[in-house]
Design an enzyme around this catalytic site. Structure first.
Site, mmCIF file in Angstrom:
data_model
loop_
_atom_site.group_PDB
_atom_site.id
_atom_site.type_symbol
_atom_site.label_atom_id
_atom_site.label_comp_id
_atom_site.label_asym_id
_atom_site.label_seq_id
_atom_site.Cartn_x
_atom_site.Cartn_y
_atom_site.Cartn_z
ATOM 1 N N CYS A 1 0.882 -1.084 -0.075
ATOM 2 C CA CYS A 1 0.170 0.069 0.112
ATOM 3 C C CYS A 1 0.862 1.328 0.048
ATOM 4 O O CYS A 1 0.844 1.759 1.076
ATOM 5 C CB CYS A 1 -1.014 -0.213 1.243
ATOM 6 S SG CYS A 1 -1.907 -1.496 1.213
ATOM 7 N N GLU A 2 1.588 1.618 -1.113
ATOM 8 C CA GLU A 2 2.406 2.703 -1.351
ATOM 9 C C GLU A 2 2.478 2.999 -2.657
ATOM 10 O O GLU A 2 2.657 2.073 -3.558
ATOM 11 C CB GLU A 2 3.882 2.428 -0.931
ATOM 12 C CG GLU A 2 4.123 1.991 0.362
ATOM 13 C CD GLU A 2 4.565 3.418 1.464
ATOM 14 O OE1 GLU A 2 4.745 4.275 0.788
ATOM 15 O OE2 GLU A 2 4.278 3.085 2.471
#
Ligand code: LLP
Length: 445
Positions: A373-374
């Site tokens: 989640c980046e």
């Protein structure tokens, strides 16, 4: 899922262009080759390994490592030299074993690396200890196992090492790491020999530091050391650093302090994306011209190569989970991520990405990204690939600074690793489980 349309600005690839571009997509990795339309490592089909062990999976070629080492050995033929593999590049035990059996020494930068190298069966005397922040405990352990040499990186460290050795009734063998203030012409995060870098002792302070070292009773001066950076693709920065170092050697010896060995660090680059670094033997032929001309050719030499011994000996296999077409970008979501392959996120580094069974037909342009989640979790940008969900891909040049920098971000277990030797494969690291990751944690009563 059908392949999305190519995004603007990127023409779809023809089958011919995919076929002809394949060899260049296998940068500097002759032990990874196409056979009957499929990618092999030495004598094994990579897709078989992926099916057997799952993905993401690092696969290393032993022959590729030994070939890379052989280039250095040729370069040092007839000289007195020790090749100390800089294990920070890849510190997996099975990889260390390959270099230990080939007679290498090792360059370490932490107590953890020391324990690994000992676990691989290496004698402490074959190990040199670099790093700007050695703790007293690390120094004690290194002295206990008879470390070959400490590469000291500051005047303060010199004093502490002398104290630690004195308290143990031992003498610590030392080199001083010089910061020659030479631009290695590489990414700023991986240049180490410039004035603004934290590494080594400034050129101007070196003689005084040796003079101080010579007065400290529990130290024994052995040599001099320098390392100017990593992924260096030209010979000139090495030649410049060498000249500056030899000037210092002359001054130090004129002051009555003999130096047994000269350590020129590591840093030689590899071909990631059409890069053309000199081969190790060609580089050393040039460096020896200079050393011989200045009368130093018969000294004892050390080097600390990391990336150039393992970088192109490894790939990371990964599965295409989803294809996600978009208005601005098409995304190819794979099961490997920045926690497995941190170099693109950290340095915007390029790794070639190759399907294990390249398919004919027009491809599309994708950003290849992981599940973390980046937005920084990308592995390759704007890659022309002809893909379907479930396809297997190889992220190339993944032998160095990938597994050794892998993390557990998003509680993702680190990948498994396989070492291939001919038609034999050995699982040298099991895939990490969630339980492995939680080991040592406690809930509060
Ligand atoms: N010796 C010392 C003292 C070093 O600091 C290094 C690397 C080496 C040897 C080995 O250098 P090599 O031959 O591998 O270039 N994580 C970065 C690379 C950091 C290199 C740090 N020092 C990357 O992924 O590009």
């Amino acid at each position: 899922m059908s392949a999305p349309a190519a995004s603007p600005g990127h023409a779809p690839a023809s089958p011919e262009s995919i076929a002809t571009s394949m060899p260049s997509l296998l940068p500097g990795a002759p032990h990874f080759h196409l056979r009957d339309g499929e990618l092999f490592v030495e004598g094994l089909r990579l897709s078989d390994l992926a099916r057997m062990h799952g993905t993401p999976l690092f696969v290393y070629s032993k022959a590729a490592m030994l070939d890379a080492l052989a280039a250095y050995q040729r370069g040092f033929a007839g000289r007195r030299a020790r090749i100390c593999y800089a294990m920070k590049a890849n510190s997996s035990l099975g990889v260390l074993q390959v270099f230990a059996q080939a007679g290498c020494g090792f360059d370490i930068v932490s107590g953890g690396e020391l324990e690994r190298v000992l676990a691989a069966g290496v004698d402490g005397a074959r190990v040199i200890f670099s790093g700007v922040g050695k703790t007293r405990a690390e120094m004690r352990r290194a002295l206990e196992v008879g470390i070959g040499c400490f590469n000291v990186e500051s005047e303060a460290e010199l004093e502490v090492l002398n104290e630690v050795a004195a308290a143990m009734g031992k003498t610590a063998p030392i080199s001083i790491r010089v910061n020659p203030d030479v631009d290695p012409k590489t990414h700023p995060y991986i240049s180490t020999g410039l004035k603004g870098n934290k590494f080594g002792i400034a050129h101007e302070r070196t003689l005084a530091t040796y003079q101080r070292a010579a007065t400290l009773p529990s130290l024994k001066v052995k040599g001099i050391d320098c390392h100017i950076g990593s992924q260096i693709t030209q010979a000139e920065p090495y030649l410049d650093a060498m000249d500056r170092m030899l000037d210092l050697v002359e001054a130090i010896e004129a002051a009555g302090i003999p130096l047994q060995h000269l350590d020129f660090g590591g840093g030689l680059g590899i071909n990631y994306n059409g890069d053309t670094p000199p081969q190790a033997d060609a580089l050393w032929a040039r460096l020896f011209e200079r050393l011989d001309a200045r009368g130093f050719g018969q000294r004892e030499f050390m080097i600390e190569p990391g990336r150039s011994l393992v970088g192109n000996a490894g790939v990371c296999l990964t599965e295409v989970l989803y294809l996600k077409p978009g208005e601005q970008k098409n995304f190819c979501i794979i099961d490997a991520a920045m926690n497995d392959l941190p170099r693109p996120a950290m340095y915007e580094a390029f790794h070639a990405i190759v399907p294990l069974a390249p398919r004919a037909g027009s491809g599309s342009c994708y950003d290849v990204v992981g599940p973390v989640c980046e937005s920084g979790d990308w592995i390759g940008r704007d890659r022309l690939l002809n893909l379907r969900c479930g396809d297997l891909l190889a992220v190339m040049s993944a032998g160095a600074y990938c597994m050794s920098m892998a993390s557990n971000y998003n509680t993702r277990g680190r990948a498994a690793e396989v070492l291939v030797d001919g038609t034999r494969s050995t699982l040298i690291r099991e895939r990490e489980s969630a339980a492995d990751q939680m080991r040592g944690e406690r809930l509060v009563d």
